[in-house]
Write an enzyme that holds these catalytic residues in place. Structure first.
Site, PDB file in Angstrom:
ATOM      1  N   ASP A 207       0.845  -1.260   0.005  1.00 10.03           N
ATOM      2  CA  ASP A 207      -0.054  -0.047  -0.007  1.00 10.03           C
ATOM      3  C   ASP A 207       0.722   1.290  -0.091  1.00 10.03           C
ATOM      4  O   ASP A 207       0.462   2.268  -0.683  1.00 10.03           O
ATOM      5  CB  ASP A 207      -0.949   0.087   1.271  1.00 10.03           C
ATOM      6  CG  ASP A 207      -2.027  -0.866   1.194  1.00 10.03           C
ATOM      7  OD1 ASP A 207      -2.290  -1.264  -0.120  1.00 10.03           O
ATOM      8  OD2 ASP A 207      -2.493  -1.359   2.140  1.00 10.03           O
TER       9      ASP A 207
ATOM     10  N   TYR B   5     -12.920  -1.479  -3.533  1.00 12.98           N
ATOM     11  CA  TYR B   5     -13.227   0.035  -3.089  1.00 12.98           C
ATOM     12  C   TYR B   5     -14.349   0.474  -3.818  1.00 12.98           C
ATOM     13  O   TYR B   5     -14.470   0.197  -5.227  1.00 12.98           O
ATOM     14  CB  TYR B   5     -12.038   0.900  -3.146  1.00 12.98           C
ATOM     15  CG  TYR B   5     -11.082   0.526  -1.786  1.00 12.98           C
ATOM     16  CD1 TYR B   5     -11.297  -0.443  -1.098  1.00 12.98           C
ATOM     17  CD2 TYR B   5     -10.230   1.821  -1.467  1.00 12.98           C
ATOM     18  CE1 TYR B   5     -10.256  -0.513  -0.024  1.00 12.98           C
ATOM     19  CE2 TYR B   5      -9.349   1.583  -0.421  1.00 12.98           C
ATOM     20  CZ  TYR B   5      -9.441   0.388   0.206  1.00 12.98           C
ATOM     21  OH  TYR B   5      -8.479   0.265   1.353  1.00 12.98           O
TER      22      TYR B   5
END
Length: 469
Positions: free
Chosen positions: A151, A402
């Protein structure tokens, strides 16, 4: 003719020829100089025309459009008068969701130069909508895509491209170095927020129209992070929410009011039993509503609503139609956290309409598969699981990820209301698939008060790629 006369005659002829030759040479030099002057003047004139400069008594701004021609960024100047996006309108009444964009970036990236990305989101000015995304500093099907499941790295950057286009080096513009980000337009300029740095001391860099205007330092030294979707602008001020602290326990949550890139006010939420991450925010009748991710202990979504003075209210969506992932089967909801399967989560969104709510969620209860929109006419305030509309947009067998909200202001659409829209990230690669990389494409939809359709708009790329074999 005697010899002397011959000599004089020949000398005179040579002199005349020499003078004529000299005149021709001088004329040639003058001609070249004049020609060069004309060309230079023409180029300067063309440059001025291409800039298309118009002087107004009110302020103007330049919207830069990048056109992909032979892998060359050509900047075309376009002058437009600025406006203020008031955000005072209510959400448009809608019956369903119409497909707005699909970039097919993973499919295209198997053969073309496409960025490895995650966390894409969409934001609109009064002129255009753009897809923002966090690159990994690498291209698909290239060796540098190895390990991009991570990430946070110094190679990640916030970039943007026209909505619906696959993000490539040829159509994208750099916005900020960032592994967490947000962006929005107030009608006069783009505000970008990019967070980068070490987990124990990250800094958010605020830019307005590309110029650094302020920084915000991590105040808890535990992975400062922000929305991964657009901030919300009302009457020239833009608002964002940041989180600092544990992802599996009580953290610190702050709302920031920002004007032309400068923080004018901030407040920390008093929410001892709530967890706010990756909020999806939108303006509605002069206020801001944010629906967020509870990664601590809630399988329903927390919300916070606030006015321009940052006076706020907090709660959870009461509906028994749960919006997070993982989550239990639909049942009896709560206006506080629903603790069953409440740990972990995924970024998402909802739109409030009075006591009703449009809930966007994965179709799977336990994995990031499928996506659907559900209309619960009493779901904002009631805890039952009855709903009246379900619209499928990604099948249960296809990957999702997402999701987040974005709006189209009346200044863009010409409507007298705020059009609600949403995007869905379609994650591919690691850790679930046999590749060396992790990336995603995206789809988006906007609310309409007319006919819509159930279908699946999946990513559709065939894996593994050449680099993975």
């Amino acid at each position: 003719m005697n010899p002397n006369q011959k000599i004089i005659t020949i000398g005179s002829i040579c002199m005349v020829v020499g003078i004529i030759s000299l005149i021709l040479q001088i004329g040639n030099i003058i001609s070249i100089w004049i020609s060069h002057s004309i060309q230079t003047g023409s180029q300067n004139h063309t440059g001025i025309c291409n800039q298309n400069i118009i002087t107004y008594k009110n302020s103007t701004w330049v919207n830069q459009t990048y056109v992909n021609i032979s892998n060359t960024n050509v900047v075309a100047g376009q002058d437009t008068t600025s406006v203020i996006l008031t955000g005072n309108s209510s959400l448009c009444p809608i019956r369903g969701w119409a497909i707005y964009s699909k970039d097919n970036s993973i499919r295209i990236g198997s053969k073309g130069d496409v960025f490895v990305i995650r966390e894409p989101f969409i934001s609109c000015s009064h002129l255009e909508c753009r897809t923002f995304f966090l690159t990994q500093g690498a291209l698909l099907n290239d060796r540098h895509s190895n390990g991009t499941v991570k990430d946070r790295s110094p190679y990640r950057a916030l970039m943007s491209c026209p909505v619906g286009e696959a993000p490539s080096p040829y159509n994208s513009r750099f916005e900020s170095v960032a592994w967490s980000a947000s962006a929005c337009h107030d009608g006069m300029g783009w505000l970008t927020i990019g967070i980068s740095g070490p987990d124990n001391g990250a800094v958010a860099v605020l830019k307005y129209n590309g110029i650094i205007t302020e920084t915000i330092k991590s105040w808890r030294k535990k992975i400062l992070r922000t929305q991964e979707s657009e901030c919300a602008c009302v009457n020239g001020s833009c608002f964002t929410i940041m989180t600092d602290g544990p992802s599996n326990g009580l953290a610190s949550y702050k709302i920031f009011k920002i004007e032309k890139g400068k923080v004018t006010k901030s407040i920390e939420l008093n929410a001892p039993n709530s967890h706010y991450e990756e909020c999806s925010c939108y303006p509605d009748t002069g206020k801001v509503m944010c629906v967020c991710r509870d990664n601590w202990h809630g399988s329903n979504r927390p919300w916070v609503s606030f006015d321009q003075n940052l006076d706020y209210q907090i709660g959870y969506i009461c509906s028994g139609v749960f919006g997070d992932n993982p989550r239990p089967k639909d049942g009896t909801g709560s206006c506080g956290p629903v603790y069953v399967d409440g740990a972990n989560g995924v970024k998402g969104f909802s739109y409030r309409y009075g006591n009703g709510v449009w809930i966007g969620r994965t179709k799977s209860n336990s994995s990031r598969h499928g996506f659907e929109m559900i209309w619960d006419p009493n779901g904002w305030t009631e805890t039952d699981s009855k709903f009246s509309v379900r619209q499928d947009v990604v099948a249960m067998t296809d990957w999702s990820g997402y999701s987040g909200s974005f709006v189209q202001h009346p200044e863009l659409t010409g409507l007298d209301c705020m059009r609600p829209c949403f995007w869905v990230e379609l994650i591919r690669g690691r850790p679930k698939e046999n590749t060396i990389w992790t990336s995603g494409s995206s789809i988006s939809f906007c609310g309409v008060n007319s006919d819509t359709v159930d279908w699946s708009w999946p990513d559709g790329a065939e894996l593994p790629f050449t680099i993975d074999k």
